[in-house]
Design a protein around this motif. Structure first.
Motif, PDB file in Angstrom:
ATOM      1  N   GLY A 171       0.800  -1.222   0.000  1.00 20.93           N
ATOM      2  CA  GLY A 171       0.000   0.000   0.000  1.00 20.93           C
ATOM      3  C   GLY A 171       0.827   1.263   0.000  1.00 20.93           C
ATOM      4  N   GLU A 172       0.148   2.354  -0.241  1.00 23.99           N
ATOM      5  CA  GLU A 172       0.785   3.674  -0.231  1.00 23.99           C
ATOM      6  C   GLU A 172       0.244   4.410   0.995  1.00 23.99           C
ATOM      7  OE1 GLU A 172       3.160   5.640  -1.583  1.00 23.99           O
ATOM      8  OE2 GLU A 172       2.295   7.153  -0.266  1.00 23.99           O
ATOM      9  N   SER A 203       7.206   5.482   4.193  1.00 21.12           N
ATOM     10  CA  SER A 203       7.723   5.475   2.827  1.00 21.12           C
ATOM     11  C   SER A 203       6.613   5.850   1.847  1.00 21.12           C
ATOM     12  CB  SER A 203       8.245   4.072   2.515  1.00 21.12           C
ATOM     13  OG  SER A 203       8.830   4.031   1.241  1.00 21.12           O
ATOM     14  N   SER A 226      10.482   7.024  -2.243  1.00 18.39           N
ATOM     15  CA  SER A 226      10.909   6.035  -3.229  1.00 18.39           C
ATOM     16  C   SER A 226      11.194   6.752  -4.540  1.00 18.39           C
ATOM     17  CB  SER A 226       9.797   4.995  -3.436  1.00 18.39           C
ATOM     18  OG  SER A 226       9.533   4.370  -2.203  1.00 18.39           O
ATOM     19  N   HIS A 228      13.918   5.801  -7.140  1.00 25.97           N
ATOM     20  CA  HIS A 228      14.134   4.738  -8.128  1.00 25.97           C
ATOM     21  C   HIS A 228      14.574   5.223  -9.513  1.00 25.97           C
ATOM     22  CE1 HIS A 228      12.634   2.341  -4.959  1.00 25.97           C
ATOM     23  NE2 HIS A 228      11.363   2.435  -5.230  1.00 25.97           N
ATOM     24  N   ASN A 302      14.136  -6.569  -5.880  1.00 30.44           N
ATOM     25  CA  ASN A 302      13.777  -7.928  -5.514  1.00 30.44           C
ATOM     26  C   ASN A 302      12.941  -8.477  -6.665  1.00 30.44           C
ATOM     27  OD1 ASN A 302      13.679  -9.998  -3.581  1.00 30.44           O
ATOM     28  ND2 ASN A 302      13.166  -8.522  -1.990  1.00 30.44           N
TER      29      ASN A 302
HETATM   30  N1  SAH Z   1       4.050   2.808  -1.370  1.00 32.40           N
HETATM   31  C1  SAH Z   1       5.181   3.156  -0.559  1.00 32.40           C
HETATM   32  C2  SAH Z   1       5.552   2.105   0.472  1.00 32.40           C
HETATM   33  C3  SAH Z   1       5.491   0.653   0.093  1.00 32.40           C
HETATM   34  S1  SAH Z   1       6.762  -0.076  -0.834  1.00 32.40           S
HETATM   35  C4  SAH Z   1       6.362   3.502  -1.436  1.00 32.40           C
HETATM   36  O1  SAH Z   1       6.241   3.387  -2.639  1.00 32.40           O
HETATM   37  O2  SAH Z   1       7.371   3.938  -0.905  1.00 32.40           O
HETATM   38  C5  SAH Z   1       8.234   0.032   0.108  1.00 32.40           C
HETATM   39  C6  SAH Z   1       9.476   0.185  -0.721  1.00 32.40           C
HETATM   40  O3  SAH Z   1       9.762  -1.041  -1.437  1.00 32.40           O
HETATM   41  C7  SAH Z   1       9.363   1.257  -1.784  1.00 32.40           C
HETATM   42  O4  SAH Z   1      10.576   1.966  -1.870  1.00 32.40           O
HETATM   43  C8  SAH Z   1       9.133   0.434  -3.030  1.00 32.40           C
HETATM   44  O5  SAH Z   1       9.428   1.157  -4.195  1.00 32.40           O
HETATM   45  C9  SAH Z   1      10.034  -0.732  -2.772  1.00 32.40           C
HETATM   46  N2  SAH Z   1       9.795  -1.913  -3.606  1.00 32.40           N
HETATM   47  C10 SAH Z   1       8.640  -2.379  -4.109  1.00 32.40           C
HETATM   48  N3  SAH Z   1       8.831  -3.481  -4.830  1.00 32.40           N
HETATM   49  C11 SAH Z   1      10.146  -3.744  -4.782  1.00 32.40           C
HETATM   50  C12 SAH Z   1      10.959  -4.751  -5.331  1.00 32.40           C
HETATM   51  N4  SAH Z   1      10.438  -5.725  -6.093  1.00 32.40           N
HETATM   52  N5  SAH Z   1      12.280  -4.697  -5.074  1.00 32.40           N
HETATM   53  C13 SAH Z   1      12.811  -3.708  -4.311  1.00 32.40           C
HETATM   54  N6  SAH Z   1      12.099  -2.733  -3.759  1.00 32.40           N
HETATM   55  C14 SAH Z   1      10.775  -2.736  -4.000  1.00 32.40           C
END
Ligand code: SAH
Length: 365
Positions: A171-172, A203, A226, A228, A302
């Motif tokens: 979730g966000e 986050s 986040s 990225h 991941n």
């Molecule tokens: N929605 C929020 C919090 C949840 S995700 C956000 O986007 O920050 C938590 C973190 O895990 C975020 O930085 C997200 O981008 C990251 N994340 C999601 N899937 C991932 C993956 N497969 N590998 C690495 N990081 C991932």
């Protein structure tokens, strides 16, 4: 709290969830029942410190009050559907909520203590291409009580105190702003779990108006953004939210957040091979963060089965980190915990929903 939160009674009244009320709202609810303020504190302690399972357990509350509460309010705990333990001490719980939906929470053990990764929604609306959470349908936001119950269930199973929280599960969190704020008020209350605000990280994928709203609260938590990607074309490809709130606006909001709260912002950067991990990406990231004192957490993505993202290898990851550091950016490569139990958020829930057959995942790992 306003009178709306109290059910009007009658046969079909839907009872409200009492675990979701911060102390102040509980005080108001009990005042509406003609109760003195100390009763609210007692009740809050039963719910959030002693973690009572039912109103009947609350033996220092008068029986008549317990009956009244039970008639108007509900309190239920999630069921633990699965509990996976990793060789590195990480534990993942799949929890079933009262309406049958499932969420995940992850216990991570670090040298500085035990941390819980909390989910804020059932599913997610943000649709990041590399993230498992956005690939099952969004169902609903979690209540504050459902977020607190993740902590209580995890502590009960782990048999130890969890002292750090990261809102980095499914979730966000800023798409569920009010409930997340109530959740934080509840778990930092000294009459409840009494967590330190400094030990909470939230986050976000970058919902700019909500970052601005959060800044107004001036909480001592850590905001983690986040990123990225350091250019709009790549970021919009990985994270659709960037089309609504591109990097210039996001970074302006982060700088304003830093100024208003006095707290450093930290940035997440998942390294996806061939997409955002080149030297030129590291340089762009260093440029983007110049003048901020933000910290970057680098994490090889991941891999989630069926999603188009492969992790950068160790050499590329180290080179990316070194390049950032050489340009004055404070960066660390995060250890991957729980890879053997699909700890990346949303993966277990996807399996449970039948989106990814379990044996396929097992074969893939
Ligand atoms: N929605 C929020 C919090 C949840 S995700 C956000 O986007 O920050 C938590 C973190 O895990 C975020 O930085 C997200 O981008 C990251 N994340 C999601 N899937 C991932 C993956 N497969 N590998 C690495 N990081 C991932």
């Amino acid at each position: 709290m306003n009178s709306q939160a109290l059910p009007r009674g009658g046969r079909n009244a839907v009872k409200e969830d009492i675990v979701s009320l911060p102390l102040q709202q509980l005080q108001q609810a009990l005042a509406d029942l003609g109760q003195p303020p100390y009763r609210a504190k007692q009740l809050f302690g039963w719910l959030h410190a002693r973690r009572a399972q039912s109103f009947d357990d609350m033996n220092n509350l008068p029986a008549a009050l317990r009956a009244k509460l039970a008639a108007s309010w509900r309190m239920e705990q999630p069921d633990v559907v699965r509990r996976l333990q990793s060789a590195d001490g990480t534990e993942k719980l799949l929890l079933r909520l009262h309406d049958g939906h499932t969420i995940e929470t992850v216990v991570m053990r670090y040298h500085h203590g035990v941390s819980l990764c909390v989910s804020s929604q059932v599913g997610c609306r943000m649709g990041c291409t590399f993230c498992a959470s956005g690939h099952a349908a969004f169902v609903r936001s979690l209540s504050a009580g459902e977020m607190a119950a993740q902590l209580y269930t995890a502590e009960a199973l782990a048999g130890e105190r969890i002292d750090h929280l990261v809102l980095m599960g499914i979730g966000e969190p800023l798409d569920n702003f009010d409930n997340v704020m109530d959740f934080i008020a509840i778990v930092t209350d000294e009459a409840g779990a009494d967590l330190s605000m400094r030990n909470i990280s939230l986050s976000t994928c970058g919902l700019v108006p909500m970052i601005e709203k959060l800044a107004e609260r001036k909480l001592g938590l850590t905001l983690s953004v986040s990123l990225h990607a350091a250019n709009d074309a790549t970021r919009s490809r990985l994270m659709p939210v960037n089309k609504a709130y591109p990097l210039a606006r996001l970074m302006a909001a982060c700088r304003a957040y830093r100024e208003k709260t006095g707290r450093r912002v930290s940035y997440e950067y998942a390294l996806v091979a061939g997409q955002n991990d080149a030297d030129t990406d590291a340089d762009a990231l260093a440029d983007l963060l110049r003048g901020t004192d933000g910290h970057v957490n680098l994490i090889p993505v991941n891999p989630v089965l069926g999603l188009p993202a492969t992790a950068s290898d160790a050499g590329r990851t180290a080179a990316f980190a070194a390049r950032l550091k050489a340009r004055g950016v404070n960066a660390t490569v995060r250890r991957r915990l729980g890879a053997d139990i699909d700890a990346a958020c949303g993966q277990l829930r996807l399996q449970e929903a039948g989106r990814i057959p379990e044996d396929t995942v097992a074969a893939y790992l």
